[in-house]
Design a protein around this motif. Structure first.
Motif, PDB file in Angstrom:
ATOM      1  N   ALA A  65       1.654 -14.986   7.249  1.00 38.04           N
ATOM      2  CA  ALA A  65       0.659 -15.290   5.834  1.00 38.04           C
ATOM      3  C   ALA A  65       0.161 -14.071   5.349  1.00 38.04           C
ATOM      4  O   ALA A  65       0.151 -13.917   4.189  1.00 38.04           O
ATOM      5  N   TYR A  66      -0.344 -13.299   6.328  1.00 34.12           N
ATOM      6  CA  TYR A  66      -0.852 -11.962   5.749  1.00 34.12           C
ATOM      7  C   TYR A  66       0.043 -11.100   4.957  1.00 34.12           C
ATOM      8  O   TYR A  66      -0.265 -10.586   3.742  1.00 34.12           O
ATOM      9  N   GLN A  67       1.300 -10.931   5.390  1.00 33.84           N
ATOM     10  CA  GLN A  67       2.315 -10.138   4.706  1.00 33.84           C
ATOM     11  C   GLN A  67       2.678 -10.744   3.286  1.00 33.84           C
ATOM     12  O   GLN A  67       2.919 -10.195   2.490  1.00 33.84           O
ATOM     13  N   TRP A  68       2.994 -12.186   3.448  1.00 30.61           N
ATOM     14  CA  TRP A  68       3.192 -12.703   2.162  1.00 30.61           C
ATOM     15  C   TRP A  68       2.218 -12.583   1.517  1.00 30.61           C
ATOM     16  O   TRP A  68       2.297 -12.732  -0.203  1.00 30.61           O
ATOM     17  N   THR A  69       1.057 -12.575   1.803  1.00 29.55           N
ATOM     18  CA  THR A  69      -0.283 -12.539   0.661  1.00 29.55           C
ATOM     19  C   THR A  69      -0.081 -11.033  -0.054  1.00 29.55           C
ATOM     20  O   THR A  69      -0.483 -10.877  -1.321  1.00 29.55           O
ATOM     21  N   ILE A  70       0.045  -9.828   0.779  1.00 29.11           N
ATOM     22  CA  ILE A  70       0.187  -8.859   0.546  1.00 29.11           C
ATOM     23  C   ILE A  70       1.437  -8.622  -0.551  1.00 29.11           C
ATOM     24  O   ILE A  70       1.361  -7.941  -1.665  1.00 29.11           O
ATOM     25  N   ALA A  72       2.442 -10.937  -2.583  1.00 23.94           N
ATOM     26  CA  ALA A  72       2.232 -11.681  -3.877  1.00 23.94           C
ATOM     27  C   ALA A  72       0.999 -10.849  -4.560  1.00 23.94           C
ATOM     28  O   ALA A  72       1.101 -10.583  -5.974  1.00 23.94           O
ATOM     29  N   ILE A  73       0.076 -10.217  -3.824  1.00 29.31           N
ATOM     30  CA  ILE A  73      -0.822  -9.472  -4.728  1.00 29.31           C
ATOM     31  C   ILE A  73      -0.279  -8.297  -4.855  1.00 29.31           C
ATOM     32  O   ILE A  73      -0.582  -7.807  -6.289  1.00 29.31           O
ATOM     33  N   SER A  74       0.494  -7.687  -4.446  1.00 28.92           N
ATOM     34  CA  SER A  74       1.322  -6.578  -5.042  1.00 28.92           C
ATOM     35  C   SER A  74       2.242  -6.994  -6.237  1.00 28.92           C
ATOM     36  O   SER A  74       2.158  -5.750  -7.085  1.00 28.92           O
ATOM     37  N   GLY A  75       2.795  -7.900  -6.393  1.00 25.87           N
ATOM     38  CA  GLY A  75       3.403  -8.295  -7.501  1.00 25.87           C
ATOM     39  C   GLY A  75       2.536  -8.533  -8.671  1.00 25.87           C
ATOM     40  O   GLY A  75       2.601  -8.136  -9.673  1.00 25.87           O
ATOM     41  N   PHE A  76       1.381  -8.988  -8.360  1.00 26.80           N
ATOM     42  CA  PHE A  76       0.202  -9.285  -9.610  1.00 26.80           C
ATOM     43  C   PHE A  76      -0.224  -7.974 -10.020  1.00 26.80           C
ATOM     44  O   PHE A  76      -0.366  -7.852 -11.319  1.00 26.80           O
ATOM     45  N   ILE A  77      -0.537  -6.801  -8.998  1.00 26.07           N
ATOM     46  CA  ILE A  77      -1.128  -5.676  -9.516  1.00 26.07           C
ATOM     47  C   ILE A  77       0.095  -4.871 -10.282  1.00 26.07           C
ATOM     48  O   ILE A  77      -0.283  -4.364 -11.156  1.00 26.07           O
ATOM     49  N   GLY A  78       1.221  -4.781  -9.544  1.00 28.78           N
ATOM     50  CA  GLY A  78       2.357  -3.890  -9.990  1.00 28.78           C
ATOM     51  C   GLY A  78       3.088  -4.414 -11.021  1.00 28.78           C
ATOM     52  O   GLY A  78       3.887  -3.510 -11.695  1.00 28.78           O
ATOM     53  N   ILE A  79       3.075  -5.526 -11.359  1.00 28.73           N
ATOM     54  CA  ILE A  79       3.974  -6.262 -12.300  1.00 28.73           C
ATOM     55  C   ILE A  79       3.071  -6.895 -13.322  1.00 28.73           C
ATOM     56  O   ILE A  79       3.472  -6.364 -14.434  1.00 28.73           O
ATOM     57  N   ALA A  80       2.289  -7.611 -13.243  1.00 26.20           N
ATOM     58  CA  ALA A  80       1.470  -8.418 -13.967  1.00 26.20           C
ATOM     59  C   ALA A  80       0.720  -7.634 -14.664  1.00 26.20           C
ATOM     60  O   ALA A  80       0.914  -7.550 -16.084  1.00 26.20           O
ATOM     61  N   LEU A  81      -0.268  -6.866 -14.046  1.00 33.42           N
ATOM     62  CA  LEU A  81      -1.311  -6.110 -14.678  1.00 33.42           C
ATOM     63  C   LEU A  81      -0.510  -4.890 -15.163  1.00 33.42           C
ATOM     64  O   LEU A  81      -0.707  -4.401 -16.323  1.00 33.42           O
ATOM     65  N   SER A  82       0.164  -4.116 -14.344  1.00 33.28           N
ATOM     66  CA  SER A  82       0.450  -2.694 -14.558  1.00 33.28           C
ATOM     67  C   SER A  82       1.506  -2.696 -15.690  1.00 33.28           C
ATOM     68  O   SER A  82       1.259  -1.963 -16.650  1.00 33.28           O
ATOM     69  N   VAL A 171       3.374  -0.384  -5.021  1.00 29.78           N
ATOM     70  CA  VAL A 171       4.603  -0.046  -4.281  1.00 29.78           C
ATOM     71  C   VAL A 171       3.942   0.342  -2.944  1.00 29.78           C
ATOM     72  O   VAL A 171       4.487   0.039  -1.930  1.00 29.78           O
ATOM     73  N   VAL A 172       3.087   0.944  -2.866  1.00 30.06           N
ATOM     74  CA  VAL A 172       2.298   1.589  -1.449  1.00 30.06           C
ATOM     75  C   VAL A 172       2.137   0.114  -0.667  1.00 30.06           C
ATOM     76  O   VAL A 172       2.246   0.509   0.692  1.00 30.06           O
ATOM     77  N   MET A 173       1.579  -0.755  -1.134  1.00 31.01           N
ATOM     78  CA  MET A 173       1.020  -1.834  -0.585  1.00 31.01           C
ATOM     79  C   MET A 173       2.341  -2.554   0.322  1.00 31.01           C
ATOM     80  O   MET A 173       2.079  -3.141   1.185  1.00 31.01           O
ATOM     81  N   VAL A 174       3.309  -2.714  -0.308  1.00 24.54           N
ATOM     82  CA  VAL A 174       4.545  -3.369   0.418  1.00 24.54           C
ATOM     83  C   VAL A 174       5.656  -2.401   0.935  1.00 24.54           C
ATOM     84  O   VAL A 174       6.488  -2.670   1.433  1.00 24.54           O
ATOM     85  N   LYS A 175       5.122  -0.938   0.829  1.00 28.94           N
ATOM     86  CA  LYS A 175       6.079   0.036   1.681  1.00 28.94           C
ATOM     87  C   LYS A 175       6.424  -0.401   3.022  1.00 28.94           C
ATOM     88  O   LYS A 175       7.535  -0.251   3.272  1.00 28.94           O
ATOM     89  N   ARG A 176       5.433  -0.733   3.922  1.00 21.97           N
ATOM     90  CA  ARG A 176       5.770  -0.972   5.047  1.00 21.97           C
ATOM     91  C   ARG A 176       6.601  -2.338   5.374  1.00 21.97           C
ATOM     92  O   ARG A 176       7.740  -2.454   6.092  1.00 21.97           O
ATOM     93  N   ILE A 192       8.077 -12.821  -8.520  1.00 23.68           N
ATOM     94  CA  ILE A 192       7.858 -14.294  -8.689  1.00 23.68           C
ATOM     95  C   ILE A 192       6.208 -14.309  -8.507  1.00 23.68           C
ATOM     96  O   ILE A 192       5.515 -14.960  -9.294  1.00 23.68           O
ATOM     97  N   GLY A 193       5.733 -13.621  -7.601  1.00 25.38           N
ATOM     98  CA  GLY A 193       4.195 -13.326  -7.642  1.00 25.38           C
ATOM     99  C   GLY A 193       3.320 -12.766  -8.819  1.00 25.38           C
ATOM    100  O   GLY A 193       2.550 -13.470  -9.360  1.00 25.38           O
ATOM    101  N   GLY A 194       4.141 -11.775  -9.314  1.00 20.21           N
ATOM    102  CA  GLY A 194       3.499 -11.233 -10.435  1.00 20.21           C
ATOM    103  C   GLY A 194       3.745 -12.049 -11.726  1.00 20.21           C
ATOM    104  O   GLY A 194       2.781 -12.372 -12.406  1.00 20.21           O
ATOM    105  N   TYR A 195       4.927 -12.809 -11.814  1.00 21.90           N
ATOM    106  CA  TYR A 195       5.264 -13.774 -13.118  1.00 21.90           C
ATOM    107  C   TYR A 195       4.248 -14.960 -12.867  1.00 21.90           C
ATOM    108  O   TYR A 195       3.760 -15.211 -13.886  1.00 21.90           O
TER     109      TYR A 195
END
Length: 218
Positions: A65-70, A72-82, A171-176, A192-195
Motif C-alpha cells: 500500500a505504501y508503494q502504491w501511494t508513492i 499515485a503521489i508521484s503522478g500527481f506531482i510530476g504529471i498533474a502539477l508539473s 521521478v526520484v520518488m518512484v526510482k526504486r 492514472i494517478g496524475g490524471y
C-alpha cells in the motif's frame, strides 16, 4: 564513459520532449494549460494502458500500500502539477525559453538523488549544475530583456523551473519502485494517478471559488 541502452533512452526522451514542446506551444494558443494537460493525459492513458497489457499482461506489480501511494503521489506531482505549470510557462515566455530552463532537469535529479537515494555527487556534477543555472539566467535575460516585460519573464521562468523541479521530484520518488517488475504498469498507474488528481481539482475548482467568494470579512 560508456554509452549504453540507458543513455540511448535518455537521448531519445530528450528528442521526443523537444518535439512535444513545439506541439504543446501551438496547442496552448487555443487551450488553457489545464485543458491541454487533461487532453494529453487522456490520450496517453488510452495509449499506455494497452501497451502495458501487451508487454506485461494482466499481472500487476506486487507492491504494498505504501508503494502504491508513492506511485499515485508521484503522478500527481510530476504529471498533474508539473505539466500544468510547464504549459503556463510556455504561454508566458515561449518554447525557446522554456526549453532552456528544462536543462535544469538533470541537475535537479542529481541533487535529489544524492539527498534521498544516497547517490554520490561528484564535484564536476556540482560544478556543472552551477554552470547550467548561470547559463540559463544569462541566456534568457539577454534574449528577452528588450521585448518581454521583466515581471512576465521572471514569472514564466519561475513556472518553468518549478515545473522541472516537480517533475524531477516525481521521478526520484518512484526510482526504486521502477527498478522492480511491472515497469509499464507502474508508469501507467502513475499516469492514472496524475490524471485522477488533476480531474478532481478541475471538477472541484468552481466549488472552491464559490466558497472563497462567499467568505465575509469580519
Amino acid at each position: 564513459m560508456t554509452f549504453g541502452l540507458g543513455e540511448i533512452f535518455a537521448l531519445s526522451s530528450a528528442i521526443c520532449w523537444a518535439t512535444a514542446i513545439i506541439l504543446f506551444k501551438q496547442s496552448g494558443e487555443t487551450l488553457s494549460a489545464t485543458a491541454l494537460n487533461l487532453f494529453k493525459n487522456t490520450l496517453t492513458t488510452f495509449l499506455l494502458v494497452p501497451t502495458a497489457l501487451l508487454m506485461e499482461g494482466f499481472h500487476l506489480p506486487q507492491l504494498d500500500a505504501y508503494q502504491w501511494t508513492i506511485v499515485a503521489i508521484s503522478g500527481f506531482i510530476g504529471i498533474a502539477l508539473s505539466d500544468t505549470w510547464y504549459f503556463l510557462a510556455l504561454r508566458k515566455v515561449g518554447a525557446g525559453n522554456t526549453a532552456i530552463v528544462s536543462s535544469l532537469y538533470s541537475p535537479f535529479v542529481i541533487v535529489l538523488s544524492v539527498l534521498f537515494l544516497n547517490e554520490t555527487l561528484h564535484w564536476s556534477q556540482f560544478f556543472g549544475f552551477s554552470m547550467v543555472l548561470i547559463g540559463i539566467v544569462l541566456v534568457t535575460w539577454q534574449r528577452n530583456r528588450k521585448n518581454v516585460d521583466t515581471p512576465v519573464l521572471w514569472q514564466g521562468l519561475a513556472l518553468a523551473a518549478g515545473a522541472v523541479f516537480l517533475n524531477a521530484v516525481g521521478v526520484v520518488m518512484v526510482k526504486r519502485i521502477l527498478e522492480g517488475d511491472g515497469f509499464f504498469w507502474i508508469v501507467s498507474l502513475r499516469l492514472i494517478g496524475g490524471y485522477s488528481g488533476l480531474s478532481c481539482f478541475v471538477i472541484n475548482w468552481p466549488k472552491i471559488l464559490k466558497c472563497g467568494s462567499g467568505v465575509k470579512a469580519a
